[in-house]
Design a protein around this motif. Structure first.
Motif, PDB file in Angstrom:
ATOM      1  N   ALA A   6       0.910  -1.356   0.027  1.00 56.05           N
ATOM      2  CA  ALA A   6      -0.100  -0.106   0.146  1.00 56.05           C
ATOM      3  C   ALA A   6       0.917   1.282   0.132  1.00 56.05           C
ATOM      4  O   ALA A   6       0.352   2.309  -0.648  1.00 56.05           O
ATOM      5  CB  ALA A   6      -0.916   0.084   1.038  1.00 56.05           C
ATOM      6  N   GLU A   7       2.025   1.263   0.566  1.00 58.58           N
ATOM      7  CA  GLU A   7       2.789   2.194   0.733  1.00 58.58           C
ATOM      8  C   GLU A   7       3.300   2.846  -0.594  1.00 58.58           C
ATOM      9  O   GLU A   7       3.419   3.979  -0.883  1.00 58.58           O
ATOM     10  CB  GLU A   7       4.119   2.182   1.439  1.00 58.58           C
ATOM     11  CG  GLU A   7       3.940   2.123   3.028  1.00 58.58           C
ATOM     12  CD  GLU A   7       5.268   1.512   3.752  1.00 58.58           C
ATOM     13  OE1 GLU A   7       5.734   2.481   4.379  1.00 58.58           O
ATOM     14  OE2 GLU A   7       5.639   0.476   3.435  1.00 58.58           O
ATOM     15  N   ASP A   9       1.699   2.023  -3.407  1.00 59.84           N
ATOM     16  CA  ASP A   9       0.377   2.616  -4.000  1.00 59.84           C
ATOM     17  C   ASP A   9       0.140   3.896  -4.019  1.00 59.84           C
ATOM     18  O   ASP A   9      -0.408   4.717  -4.584  1.00 59.84           O
ATOM     19  CB  ASP A   9      -0.760   1.758  -4.114  1.00 59.84           C
ATOM     20  CG  ASP A   9      -0.465   0.463  -4.810  1.00 59.84           C
ATOM     21  OD1 ASP A   9       0.294  -0.006  -5.707  1.00 59.84           O
ATOM     22  OD2 ASP A   9      -0.850  -0.653  -4.307  1.00 59.84           O
ATOM     23  N   ALA A  10       0.449   4.320  -2.673  1.00 61.38           N
ATOM     24  CA  ALA A  10       0.051   5.822  -2.077  1.00 61.38           C
ATOM     25  C   ALA A  10       1.207   6.806  -2.705  1.00 61.38           C
ATOM     26  O   ALA A  10       1.071   8.150  -2.136  1.00 61.38           O
ATOM     27  CB  ALA A  10       0.436   5.722  -0.525  1.00 61.38           C
TER      28      ALA A  10
END
Length: 94
Positions: A88-89, A91-92
């Motif tokens: 997720a990091e 993708d952020a």
């Protein structure tokens, strides 16, 4: 001769910048490189291609995540299937 992938210059430059940033992030996080080393590798791999280069931007067909992991770990998906999808990091970042 224009290639199959004709890019508007602004779109191309935004994507190039984004992919360089993402690639460098992976190089730092998963490769242990310094920020300067990671950025240098990102610029070397995602070099600017002139608008008239055939297949300009073809490197964008896979995410920077994939290219960086290949450069760091080879066939990473065989030994680390958990890395098939970026965290997720990652993708952020954008």
């Amino acid at each position: 001769m224009a290639g199959e992938y004709d890019w508007d210059e602004d779109v191309y430059l935004r994507l190039l910048t984004s992919e360089r940033r993402s690639y460098a992030w992976v190089m730092e996080r998963y490769g242990g490189l310094t920020s300067a080393e990671a950025e240098a590798r990102a610029v070397a791999f995602y070099y600017y291609e002139a608008p008239d280069e055939e297949c300009r931007g073809l490197v964008f067909h896979d995410q920077a995540w994939h290219w960086a992991m290949v450069h760091l770990h080879g066939y990473y998906w065989l030994n680390h299937p958990e890395w098939l999808q970026p965290p997720a990091e990652y993708d952020a970042l954008d």
